[in-house]
Design a protein around this motif. Structure first.
Motif, mmCIF file in Angstrom:
data_model
loop_
_atom_site.group_PDB
_atom_site.id
_atom_site.type_symbol
_atom_site.label_atom_id
_atom_site.label_comp_id
_atom_site.label_asym_id
_atom_site.label_seq_id
_atom_site.Cartn_x
_atom_site.Cartn_y
_atom_site.Cartn_z
ATOM 1 N N UNK A 89 0.810 -1.224 0.000
ATOM 2 C CA UNK A 89 0.000 0.000 0.000
ATOM 3 C C UNK A 89 0.843 1.273 0.000
ATOM 4 N N UNK A 90 2.136 1.148 0.244
ATOM 5 C CA UNK A 90 3.036 2.297 0.227
ATOM 6 C C UNK A 90 3.842 2.378 -1.066
ATOM 7 N N UNK A 91 3.555 1.488 -2.019
ATOM 8 C CA UNK A 91 4.249 1.484 -3.301
ATOM 9 C C UNK A 91 3.539 2.437 -4.259
ATOM 10 N N UNK A 92 4.320 3.138 -5.071
ATOM 11 C CA UNK A 92 3.726 4.023 -6.076
ATOM 12 C C UNK A 92 4.606 4.031 -7.323
ATOM 13 N N UNK A 93 4.019 4.453 -8.437
ATOM 14 C CA UNK A 93 4.748 4.519 -9.705
ATOM 15 C C UNK A 93 5.438 5.869 -9.788
ATOM 16 N N UNK A 94 6.756 5.859 -9.588
ATOM 17 C CA UNK A 94 7.525 7.108 -9.609
ATOM 18 C C UNK A 94 7.983 7.465 -11.017
ATOM 19 N N UNK A 98 12.478 2.077 -11.033
ATOM 20 C CA UNK A 98 12.747 1.229 -9.873
ATOM 21 C C UNK A 98 11.516 1.220 -8.977
ATOM 22 N N UNK A 99 11.258 0.107 -8.285
ATOM 23 C CA UNK A 99 10.148 0.099 -7.332
ATOM 24 C C UNK A 99 10.331 1.235 -6.322
ATOM 25 N N UNK A 100 9.264 1.967 -6.079
ATOM 26 C CA UNK A 100 9.334 3.125 -5.186
ATOM 27 C C UNK A 100 8.240 3.047 -4.140
ATOM 28 N N UNK A 101 8.574 3.492 -2.940
ATOM 29 C CA UNK A 101 7.672 3.448 -1.794
ATOM 30 C C UNK A 101 7.736 4.792 -1.087
ATOM 31 N N UNK A 135 18.180 4.202 -2.404
ATOM 32 C CA UNK A 135 18.320 5.540 -1.818
ATOM 33 C C UNK A 135 16.943 6.135 -1.563
ATOM 34 N N UNK A 136 16.893 7.099 -0.662
ATOM 35 C CA UNK A 136 15.638 7.805 -0.392
ATOM 36 C C UNK A 136 15.822 9.271 -0.771
ATOM 37 N N UNK A 137 14.790 9.819 -1.417
ATOM 38 C CA UNK A 137 14.806 11.199 -1.899
ATOM 39 C C UNK A 137 13.572 11.930 -1.390
ATOM 40 N N UNK A 138 13.617 13.236 -1.430
ATOM 41 C CA UNK A 138 12.507 14.059 -0.937
ATOM 42 C C UNK A 138 11.585 14.523 -2.062
ATOM 43 N N UNK A 139 11.393 13.690 -3.074
ATOM 44 C CA UNK A 139 10.525 14.063 -4.194
ATOM 45 C C UNK A 139 9.377 13.066 -4.381
ATOM 46 N N UNK A 140 8.936 12.469 -3.280
ATOM 47 C CA UNK A 140 7.828 11.517 -3.328
ATOM 48 C C UNK A 140 6.482 12.209 -3.251
ATOM 49 N N UNK A 141 5.419 11.441 -3.104
ATOM 50 C CA UNK A 141 4.061 11.999 -3.068
ATOM 51 C C UNK A 141 3.878 12.979 -1.900
ATOM 52 N N UNK A 144 1.366 12.198 1.044
ATOM 53 C CA UNK A 144 1.697 11.246 2.124
ATOM 54 C C UNK A 144 2.944 11.750 2.847
ATOM 55 N N UNK A 145 4.094 11.145 2.578
ATOM 56 C CA UNK A 145 5.321 11.487 3.319
ATOM 57 C C UNK A 145 6.238 12.445 2.573
ATOM 58 N N UNK A 146 6.056 12.567 1.259
ATOM 59 C CA UNK A 146 6.982 13.371 0.458
ATOM 60 C C UNK A 146 8.282 12.646 0.165
ATOM 61 N N UNK A 147 8.395 11.400 0.597
ATOM 62 C CA UNK A 147 9.613 10.614 0.398
ATOM 63 C C UNK A 147 9.440 9.649 -0.772
#
Length: 163
Positions: A89-94, A98-101, A135-141, A144-147
């Protein structure tokens, strides 16, 4: 004489070897993880690509992971030690390949700083075995978390939820 001093100063500056990145790498390697194995044990247990990514901090090619388009409900676990890392449920299409969460399972991921491409990035490891995940980046959704946890699919196995 003045010209010689200038050359000596210039050569001194160029000859200086920065060790700040080496120090950080050395510190990261000293972390004690609950599961530790020798290099030969990891080589025997993992596929060549899993070993290359999880133990040597490589990156798989974009858009090559079988898990990239997985839409099933379940848990993504470490391919080296089966520690639960991410929920479906934390996976999204970035769109990155690569698989992104947008978040990890609490306590499952350890973080470090990676300077391999010339600037600092936050590297993710399995908190149980130390395997390199991504790696984790600050350009997510932003909703939610923005990660964006950008994870090598070969570092993961998928366990579907019971129906």
């Amino acid at each position: 004489m003045e010209k010689n001093l200038l050359w000596i100063a210039l050569l001194s500056i160029v000859a200086c070897k920065g060790v700040s990145q080496e120090d950080k790498k050395e510190i990261a390697e000293k972390v004690d993880y609950p599961i530790t194995k020798s290099d030969s044990e990891w080589r025997a247990e993992l596929t060549d690509m899993e070993y290359y990514v999880l133990r040597k901090a490589a990156t798989e090619n974009a858009f090559t992971s079988d898990l990239l388009d997985n839409k099933e409900k379940g848990t993504y676990v470490c391919a080296a030690c089966a520690t639960p890392l991410f929920r479906s449920e934390n996976k999204f299409d970035s769109g990155t390949g690569w698989p992104s969460f947008d978040q990890e399972i609490d306590g499952s991921v350890a973080y470090d700083v990676d300077y391999k491409i010339g600037y600092a990035r936050t590297e993710e490891h399995c908190a149980t075995c130390g395997g390199h995940l991504g790696h984790v980046f600050n350009d997510g959704p932003r909703a939610t978390t923005g990660k964006r946890h950008c994870i090598n699919g070969v570092a993961l196995d998928f366990i579907p939820d019971e129906k």
